[in-house]
Every structure is written in C-alpha cells, then in structure tokens.
Write a protein that holds these residues in place. Structure first.
Motif, PDB file in Angstrom:
ATOM      1  N   ALA A  76      31.304  44.957  37.881  1.00 52.51           N
ATOM      2  CA  ALA A  76      32.297  44.486  36.909  1.00 52.51           C
ATOM      3  C   ALA A  76      32.298  45.362  35.651  1.00 52.51           C
ATOM      4  CB  ALA A  76      32.067  43.012  36.572  1.00 52.51           C
ATOM      5  N   GLU A 142      41.370  38.657  35.286  1.00 48.69           N
ATOM      6  CA  GLU A 142      41.114  39.914  35.992  1.00 48.69           C
ATOM      7  C   GLU A 142      39.661  39.969  36.478  1.00 48.69           C
ATOM      8  OE1 GLU A 142      40.759  44.608  34.860  1.00 48.69           O
ATOM      9  OE2 GLU A 142      42.342  43.459  33.869  1.00 48.69           O
ATOM     10  N   GLN A 145      39.153  37.595  39.414  1.00 45.31           N
ATOM     11  CA  GLN A 145      39.692  38.163  40.656  1.00 45.31           C
ATOM     12  C   GLN A 145      38.772  39.239  41.226  1.00 45.31           C
ATOM     13  OE1 GLN A 145      42.146  36.939  42.516  1.00 45.31           O
ATOM     14  NE2 GLN A 145      42.288  35.338  40.957  1.00 45.31           N
ATOM     15  N   ARG A 146      38.197  40.088  40.365  1.00 48.22           N
ATOM     16  CA  ARG A 146      37.246  41.104  40.830  1.00 48.22           C
ATOM     17  C   ARG A 146      36.020  40.444  41.460  1.00 48.22           C
ATOM     18  NH1 ARG A 146      38.029  43.807  35.768  1.00 48.22           N
ATOM     19  NH2 ARG A 146      35.987  43.046  35.133  1.00 48.22           N
ATOM     20  N   ARG A 147      35.529  39.388  40.812  1.00 49.21           N
ATOM     21  CA  ARG A 147      34.345  38.690  41.336  1.00 49.21           C
ATOM     22  C   ARG A 147      34.647  38.028  42.687  1.00 49.21           C
ATOM     23  NH1 ARG A 147      30.215  38.399  37.566  1.00 49.21           N
ATOM     24  NH2 ARG A 147      30.832  38.881  35.427  1.00 49.21           N
ATOM     25  N   GLU A 149      36.945  39.007  44.920  1.00 46.30           N
ATOM     26  CA  GLU A 149      37.061  40.070  45.926  1.00 46.30           C
ATOM     27  C   GLU A 149      35.679  40.554  46.333  1.00 46.30           C
ATOM     28  OE1 GLU A 149      39.685  41.199  47.757  1.00 46.30           O
ATOM     29  OE2 GLU A 149      40.616  39.441  46.819  1.00 46.30           O
ATOM     30  N   ARG A 150      34.827  40.742  45.364  1.00 46.61           N
ATOM     31  CA  ARG A 150      33.455  41.181  45.644  1.00 46.61           C
ATOM     32  C   ARG A 150      32.723  40.125  46.470  1.00 46.61           C
ATOM     33  NH1 ARG A 150      30.071  45.159  42.827  1.00 46.61           N
ATOM     34  NH2 ARG A 150      28.084  45.033  43.876  1.00 46.61           N
TER      35      ARG A 150
END
Length: 187
Positions: A76, A142, A145-147, A149-150
């Motif tokens: 992140a 944002e 959403q990154r977390r 997906e990860r």
C-alpha cells in the motif's frame, strides 16, 4: 538454554490478526512480540518503538541494503519489515517470538527460518473482510480497494502455511490459535 520458537501470524489486511494477537498475548504474556518497522505515518495513538519503528523511506532503504531485516515488503505504498537483530537476540535467549506480518513477508520468513510456525488467518467470508476494512474508518476508498484486491491474492496462498485459522468468532479463533501454538487450548 533452549533456542526460542518463531511464530508468524499472517493473512489479509482487516482479517483481525492484531485482535487475535492482543488476545493471545493477554493469555500468554510470555510470548514476545517482534516490533516491525515501517515507512507509513503513525496512526492516532501509535507510539514509535511500541507499535512500530517508524522510519523514513531513505532510512528503511539503508537498512535493506545492510540486510537488517529478516523480511520486508512494500505494501500500500509503504515499506514494512522485521528487524533481524532483535528477533535473533530474543530467540537466542530462548524466547518464543510472534510476528504479525503480511503474506509476502511470511514467505520470506519461511526461507530464513524453515522451522517457524506459520499461521494463516482467514476471514469468515470476503464480504465480512470488506465490512471490517470499511468499519476501521481509517483508509481511503482507494486504499480499501487495493487491500481487497490484495486480499483475493493472499487468500489463494493460504495452503502454503502450516496452520489455517478462521477468525469469525474471536474466542473460537483464539482457541484454534492456542492449539496451533501450544498443542492445546489454555482457555
């Protein structure tokens, strides 16, 4: 003196690793916590040297170059890592040391410490994981959403680890974690 033991708690962000770790250490204060280093900014109430060792990006990169971490990763937009010297000192003194780190870091620990016990923590469902991440109310959309997906990638890696625990009901997850670490529940 017998050598210590290394226990690694991993899983997606928001799964409740920190909550499980705090509960486990309340029941077992003999477990030593390894304090990670990070380049992220401290959150409200976090204390340098207690919650994390907060470093500048250049300072962290210098430590990478010096091989001062047993594991490190960028997550992140920030670096996270486990300082080598304090961990090795604690283990040499016979202490049981527990790390709370992300999946890539746990893989690196496995390469350096193949005898470590690696525990993967699952959420009860992906929807619950998303609810927990949003409920923390500390990340931007944002970042959430990154977390998420990860987390999809990390959940697929669960079979790489020695033990898997689902953190749905905290007491049940804690008992499963105690069995993994100590061979029996201490409740």
């Amino acid at each position: 003196m017998t050598a210590g033991k290394l226990i690694v708690l991993t899983g997606p962000s928001g799964v409740g690793k920190g909550t499980l770790l705090r509960s486990l250490r309340q029941r077992h204060p003999e477990l030593c916590l390894s304090i990670s280093a990070t380049t992220r900014q401290p959150r409200q109430g976090e204390v340098d040297g207690v919650d994390y060792h907060f470093l500048t990006r250049p300072a962290f990169q210098d430590k990478i170059a010096q091989d001062a971490f047993i594991e490190w990763a960028e997550f992140a937009g920030n670096y996270y890592g486990t300082p080598r010297q304090s961990l090795e000192t604690q283990m040499a003194q016979g202490h049981w040391v527990i790390l709370e780190i992300e999946v890539e870091g746990a893989r690196q620990v496995r390469r350096s410490f193949p005898e470590a016990l690696l525990v993967f923590v699952h959420p009860p469902s992906f929807a619950e994981l998303e609810r927990r991440l949003r409920g923390r109310d500390r990340d931007s959309e944002e970042a959430i959403q990154r977390r998420l997906e990860r987390a999809k990638e990390e959940l697929q890696a669960a079979d790489e680890f020695d033990v898997q625990v689902t953190n749905g009901v905290i007491e049940d997850a804690l008992q499963a974690l105690e069995v993994a670490v100590f061979g029996e529940s201490k409740a």
